[in-house]
Design a protein around this motif. Sequence first.
Motif, short mmCIF file in Angstrom:
data_model
loop_
_atom_site.label_atom_id
_atom_site.label_comp_id
_atom_site.label_asym_id
_atom_site.label_seq_id
_atom_site.Cartn_x
_atom_site.Cartn_y
_atom_site.Cartn_z
N TRP A 133 -28.58 19.51 73.24
CA TRP A 133 -28.57 18.31 72.41
C TRP A 133 -27.14 17.86 72.11
O TRP A 133 -26.87 16.66 72.01
CB TRP A 133 -29.33 18.55 71.11
CG TRP A 133 -30.82 18.49 71.28
CD1 TRP A 133 -31.69 19.53 71.31
CD2 TRP A 133 -31.62 17.32 71.46
NE1 TRP A 133 -32.97 19.09 71.50
CE2 TRP A 133 -32.96 17.74 71.59
CE3 TRP A 133 -31.32 15.96 71.52
CZ2 TRP A 133 -34.01 16.84 71.78
CZ3 TRP A 133 -32.37 15.06 71.71
CH2 TRP A 133 -33.68 15.50 71.84
N GLY A 134 -26.22 18.82 71.96
CA GLY A 134 -24.82 18.45 71.77
C GLY A 134 -24.25 17.72 72.96
O GLY A 134 -23.44 16.79 72.81
N PHE A 135 -24.68 18.11 74.17
CA PHE A 135 -24.24 17.42 75.37
C PHE A 135 -24.87 16.03 75.48
O PHE A 135 -24.22 15.05 75.87
CB PHE A 135 -24.58 18.25 76.61
CG PHE A 135 -24.33 17.55 77.91
CD1 PHE A 135 -23.04 17.29 78.34
CD2 PHE A 135 -25.38 17.13 78.70
CE1 PHE A 135 -22.80 16.63 79.53
CE2 PHE A 135 -25.17 16.47 79.89
CZ PHE A 135 -23.86 16.23 80.31
N ILE A 136 -26.14 15.93 75.10
CA ILE A 136 -26.82 14.63 75.17
C ILE A 136 -26.15 13.61 74.26
O ILE A 136 -25.93 12.45 74.66
CB ILE A 136 -28.31 14.79 74.80
CG1 ILE A 136 -29.04 15.62 75.86
CG2 ILE A 136 -28.98 13.43 74.63
CD1 ILE A 136 -30.47 15.94 75.51
N MET A 144 -24.59 12.10 77.66
CA MET A 144 -25.64 11.41 78.41
C MET A 144 -25.99 10.06 77.78
O MET A 144 -26.15 9.06 78.49
CB MET A 144 -26.89 12.31 78.48
CG MET A 144 -26.70 13.57 79.30
SD MET A 144 -28.21 14.58 79.40
CE MET A 144 -29.29 13.45 80.28
N VAL A 145 -26.12 10.02 76.46
CA VAL A 145 -26.48 8.76 75.80
C VAL A 145 -25.35 7.75 75.93
O VAL A 145 -25.57 6.58 76.29
CB VAL A 145 -26.84 9.00 74.33
CG1 VAL A 145 -27.10 7.68 73.61
CG2 VAL A 145 -28.06 9.90 74.22
N ASN A 146 -24.12 8.18 75.64
CA ASN A 146 -22.98 7.27 75.77
C ASN A 146 -22.81 6.79 77.21
O ASN A 146 -22.54 5.61 77.46
CB ASN A 146 -21.70 7.95 75.28
CG ASN A 146 -21.55 7.90 73.78
OD1 ASN A 146 -22.07 7.00 73.13
ND2 ASN A 146 -20.85 8.87 73.22
N ILE A 159 -19.71 6.24 71.30
CA ILE A 159 -20.10 6.35 69.89
C ILE A 159 -20.09 7.81 69.49
O ILE A 159 -20.61 8.67 70.21
CB ILE A 159 -21.49 5.74 69.66
CG1 ILE A 159 -21.48 4.25 70.00
CG2 ILE A 159 -21.94 5.95 68.21
CD1 ILE A 159 -22.85 3.59 69.90
N LEU A 160 -19.50 8.10 68.35
CA LEU A 160 -19.46 9.48 67.84
C LEU A 160 -20.77 9.77 67.12
O LEU A 160 -20.84 9.76 65.89
CB LEU A 160 -18.25 9.66 66.91
CG LEU A 160 -16.89 9.35 67.52
CD1 LEU A 160 -15.79 9.46 66.47
CD2 LEU A 160 -16.60 10.27 68.70
N THR A 170 -29.81 10.56 61.60
CA THR A 170 -30.87 10.10 62.50
C THR A 170 -31.02 11.04 63.69
O THR A 170 -32.14 11.37 64.10
CB THR A 170 -30.57 8.68 63.00
OG1 THR A 170 -30.41 7.80 61.88
CG2 THR A 170 -31.69 8.17 63.89
N ILE A 171 -29.88 11.49 64.24
CA ILE A 171 -29.92 12.43 65.36
C ILE A 171 -30.57 13.74 64.93
O ILE A 171 -31.40 14.32 65.65
CB ILE A 171 -28.51 12.68 65.91
CG1 ILE A 171 -27.84 11.37 66.32
CG2 ILE A 171 -28.56 13.66 67.07
CD1 ILE A 171 -28.61 10.59 67.36
#
Length: 266
Positions: A133-136, A144-146, A159-160, A170-171
């Motif tokens: 999840w930290g990588f995502i 991955m999201v960025n 985005i941080l 939210t995360i």
Amino acid sequence: MKARESLLHGGLWHRMRRSGDCYLLVAPYLLFFTVFTVVPVLVAMGFSFTQFNMLETPSFIGLKNYAHMFFTDDNFPKSLRNTLVFALLTGPLSYGICLFFAWMINEMPRQLRWLITLIFYAPSISGTLYVIWGFIFSGDSYGMVNGFLMQMGLINDPILWLTDPQYNMTILIIVQIWLSLGTSFLALIAGLQGVDRSLYEAGAIDGIRNRFQELIKITIPSIGPSLMFSAVMQISSSFAVGRLSMALAGFPSTDNSASTIVTHLL
């Protein structure tokens, strides 16, 4: 009156002697539960009324610790608010999602049901889950999201996600909902497996015409103990969140935006 009390005590003692084997089997659990759960909780409650730094002998100070926490500690209200928001959002959502997926998976063929159950349950016991999840949601362009949002042209700069107070709670809520497919999920699967199939045949005769009516009138009333266990697990995990916040948002988090009661105690 005395004769009645002696009769009651005699009956109770007789029942305890008759069930001696049961008490003997339960004794190891009761012993460990008392030593490692009940006693530490009581000791911690006692220490809360003292000044104790683990190096000197505790000194009794009454309610000063509680007065400081409620009236002069600026971080406590934020931690309490974050915990309540987190619990009120993740608790009911996780509970509903566990029940929905357990019900859907229970309708699958046996071999496929085992595989899907393992797929859903495995992330909750994976030690590398926080790393994934930290990588995502990594705050650089390699996340991955960025990376996806930048490739789609939706954002220009990364985005941080995990350090920005605007996003980190939210995360955490999203990840906690994913983590909820654990013990309570298995309990619901087991409960659904134990429902007497003849009840559905009887329900069809009595006028039940679709699966939703089966769920409301037969399935849910038949898995009451599993629902209760799942509810207790979801409520306790929602209020006890701490490790998740420290692993993803850091300790302490930015402006204590992801601080909870558990992290505040540390």
